[in-house]
Design a protein around this motif. Structure first.
Motif, mmCIF file in Angstrom:
data_model
loop_
_atom_site.group_PDB
_atom_site.id
_atom_site.type_symbol
_atom_site.label_atom_id
_atom_site.label_comp_id
_atom_site.label_asym_id
_atom_site.label_seq_id
_atom_site.Cartn_x
_atom_site.Cartn_y
_atom_site.Cartn_z
ATOM 1 N N HIS A 58 0.872 -1.262 -0.383
ATOM 2 C CA HIS A 58 0.151 0.226 0.347
ATOM 3 C C HIS A 58 1.310 1.349 -0.535
ATOM 4 N N MET A 59 1.951 0.814 1.184
ATOM 5 C CA MET A 59 2.663 2.633 1.147
ATOM 6 C C MET A 59 3.376 2.648 -0.881
ATOM 7 N N ALA A 60 3.749 1.591 -0.904
ATOM 8 C CA ALA A 60 4.593 2.157 -2.296
ATOM 9 C C ALA A 60 3.925 2.028 -3.170
ATOM 10 N N CYS A 61 2.444 1.460 -3.296
ATOM 11 C CA CYS A 61 1.305 2.607 -4.373
ATOM 12 C C CYS A 61 1.256 3.479 -3.933
ATOM 13 N N ARG A 62 1.486 4.525 -2.929
ATOM 14 C CA ARG A 62 0.507 5.677 -2.557
ATOM 15 C C ARG A 62 1.849 6.391 -2.654
ATOM 16 N N GLY A 107 -10.284 2.303 3.599
ATOM 17 C CA GLY A 107 -11.389 1.518 2.818
ATOM 18 C C GLY A 107 -10.501 1.129 1.152
ATOM 19 N N LEU A 108 -9.072 1.968 1.027
ATOM 20 C CA LEU A 108 -9.102 2.173 0.254
ATOM 21 C C LEU A 108 -7.721 0.949 -0.287
ATOM 22 N N ASN A 109 -7.670 -0.046 -1.294
ATOM 23 C CA ASN A 109 -7.061 -1.055 -2.035
ATOM 24 C C ASN A 109 -5.507 -0.426 -2.872
ATOM 25 N N CYS A 110 -4.865 -1.454 -2.981
ATOM 26 C CA CYS A 110 -3.486 -1.020 -3.490
ATOM 27 C C CYS A 110 -3.474 -0.175 -4.739
ATOM 28 N N LEU A 111 -5.032 -0.680 -5.589
ATOM 29 C CA LEU A 111 -5.220 -0.688 -6.808
ATOM 30 C C LEU A 111 -5.602 1.156 -7.079
ATOM 31 N N HIS A 112 -7.027 1.421 -5.808
ATOM 32 C CA HIS A 112 -7.239 2.566 -5.329
ATOM 33 C C HIS A 112 -5.999 3.554 -5.479
ATOM 34 N N GLU A 122 -1.149 -0.140 -14.148
ATOM 35 C CA GLU A 122 -1.278 -0.662 -15.598
ATOM 36 C C GLU A 122 -0.789 -2.103 -14.696
ATOM 37 N N SER A 123 0.391 -2.220 -13.639
ATOM 38 C CA SER A 123 0.829 -3.450 -12.763
ATOM 39 C C SER A 123 0.597 -4.684 -12.292
ATOM 40 N N LEU A 124 -0.710 -3.413 -11.959
ATOM 41 C CA LEU A 124 -1.066 -3.665 -10.566
ATOM 42 C C LEU A 124 -2.562 -4.345 -11.171
ATOM 43 N N VAL A 125 -3.122 -4.460 -12.614
ATOM 44 C CA VAL A 125 -4.059 -5.218 -13.411
ATOM 45 C C VAL A 125 -3.187 -6.538 -14.055
ATOM 46 N N ALA A 126 -2.230 -6.103 -13.928
ATOM 47 C CA ALA A 126 -1.639 -7.203 -14.943
ATOM 48 C C ALA A 126 -0.966 -8.508 -13.792
ATOM 49 N N GLY A 160 -18.823 3.008 -2.068
ATOM 50 C CA GLY A 160 -18.161 1.558 -3.234
ATOM 51 C C GLY A 160 -18.006 2.249 -5.374
ATOM 52 N N ARG A 161 -16.886 3.104 -4.837
ATOM 53 C CA ARG A 161 -16.461 3.340 -6.318
ATOM 54 C C ARG A 161 -15.389 2.749 -6.727
ATOM 55 N N SER A 162 -15.549 2.449 -8.253
ATOM 56 C CA SER A 162 -14.506 1.731 -8.550
ATOM 57 C C SER A 162 -13.326 2.155 -9.421
ATOM 58 N N ALA A 163 -11.880 1.705 -9.246
ATOM 59 C CA ALA A 163 -11.196 2.489 -9.510
ATOM 60 C C ALA A 163 -11.490 3.403 -11.095
ATOM 61 N N LEU A 164 -12.325 3.126 -11.836
ATOM 62 C CA LEU A 164 -12.845 3.899 -13.260
ATOM 63 C C LEU A 164 -14.049 4.926 -12.545
ATOM 64 N N HIS A 165 -14.588 4.707 -11.814
ATOM 65 C CA HIS A 165 -15.164 6.452 -10.625
ATOM 66 C C HIS A 165 -14.032 7.241 -10.296
ATOM 67 N N LEU A 166 -13.072 6.564 -9.250
ATOM 68 C CA LEU A 166 -12.394 7.755 -9.103
ATOM 69 C C LEU A 166 -11.452 8.608 -10.354
ATOM 70 N N ALA A 167 -10.772 7.411 -11.117
ATOM 71 C CA ALA A 167 -10.895 8.383 -12.473
ATOM 72 C C ALA A 167 -11.258 9.627 -12.458
#
Length: 323
Positions: free
Chosen positions: A154-158, A188-193, A205-209, A222-229
């Motif tokens: 999480h810290m590396a992604c942030r 309530g956030l994961n690494c992708l968020h 891109e790496s997380l999705v892969a 309840g927002r997805s990554a797309l909502h956040l974008a």
């Protein structure tokens, strides 16, 4: 700089550490050696003297030496930091190497300070990818969370730390990695968020892969990554997520699609990218009032003439005490 020098109450300029103001440069580096009192400096220095570690000759084996004293593992500062925490904070590579090698597969590697941070958390904060790798290979647990619910990943992604991110995702089983990627912190956030919020396209891109759930919902709204974008009005991120399989018809807890979040925004390109991919019934805001039909209009007119509304309905079949 060697840890023994850092433990000296006098800095290289000859000034006392107590004369320095106690400032911090990172979210965490306030529990280092600068927070120790003079007697604590001397105690830590005595512990290190007892270590008798030859930094130029690393141990060839992880097995403990019979009769060897490991009392240095028991030393903890008022902030909960062990000597390994302190060595990582001050990047004393030789001490780090020998402490880790003599503590393989022990709980000592996962000791948490008052902020619930392990040495692995601190290695990510200080950007020491090589220390991250050494800790992981020695048995450090990457699933431990700090007082904010963050794992080291999480810290590396942030922080957008690509080197530490690579080490954390390449050392360990795929099952363990998926567990870490699906972990939500206390917001309530994961690494992708987190990667999306910070706009780190390469990390997203790496997380999705690597198998992160691209449609996972953050746990507040309840927002997805797309909502956040869309919220961030980040067109390249929107395009990346759509190309990676993000569902444009995914709804928040309140029933809002990503397209709904384009209302009142000025980025027409994002609106144009989502419009053809969004179901027609999900293009209008869910709280908008539909137009009245003729029958509905006639019924409302009859009620108004009779002096009735939807809230005021006359019943003639109510009985009270037999009447």
């Amino acid at each position: 700089m060697e840890l023994a020098r850092l433990l000296n109450p006098m800095d290289p300029t000859g000034e006392s550490r107590e004369a320095k103001p106690g400032g911090t440069t990172e979210e965490r580096l306030d529990s280092g050696l600068d927070s120790l009192k003079d007697e604590e400096y001397r105690a830590v220095a005595a512990e290190l003297t007892q270590l008798r570690v030859d930094c130029s000759l690393p141990r060839p084996t992880a097995a403990p030496v019979p009769g060897e004293s490991h009392t240095w593992r028991e030393h903890v500062t008022e902030d909960g930091d062990t000597l390994l925490h302190l060595a990582v904070i001050h990047e004393t590579v030789d001490y780090i190497r020998n402490m880790i090698d003599s503590s393989r597969n022990t709980h000592f590697l996962n000791t948490q300070n008052i902020l619930r941070q392990t040495p692995l958390h601190l290695a990510v904060i200080t950007g020491q990818a090589n220390v991250c790798e050494r800790l992981l290979l020695a048995g450090a647990d990457p699933t431990v969370v700090d007082d904010r619910g963050d794992t080291p990943l999480h810290m590396a992604c942030r922080g957008g730390n690509l080197a530490c991110f690579s080490v954390l995702t390449q050392n360990g089983s795929s099952e363990l990695l998926k567990k870490v990627m699906s972990t939500f912190n206390y917001k309530g956030l994961n690494c992708l968020h987190l990667a999306c919020v910070q706009g780190y396209l390469s990390l997203v891109e790496s997380l999705v892969a690597l198998g992160a759930d691209i449609n996972a919902q953050e746990q507040c709204n309840g927002r997805s990554a797309l909502h956040l974008a869309v919220d961030l009005q980040n067109l390249p991120l929107v395009q990346l997520l759509l190309g990676g399989g993000a569902d444009p018809n995914h709804l928040t807890y309140g029933g809002f699609s990503p397209y709904h979040l384009t209302y009142g925004r000025h980025n027409a390109d994002i609106r144009g990218a989502l419009f053809p991919l969004t179901h027609s019934q999900l293009r209008e805001l869910p709280d908008s009032e539909p137009e009245d039909s003729e029958d509905e209009g006639e019924r409302r007119g009859e009620q108004e003439e009779a002096g009735q509304t939807d809230e005021e309905v006359v019943y003639d079949d109510i009985q009270w005490n037999g009447h």
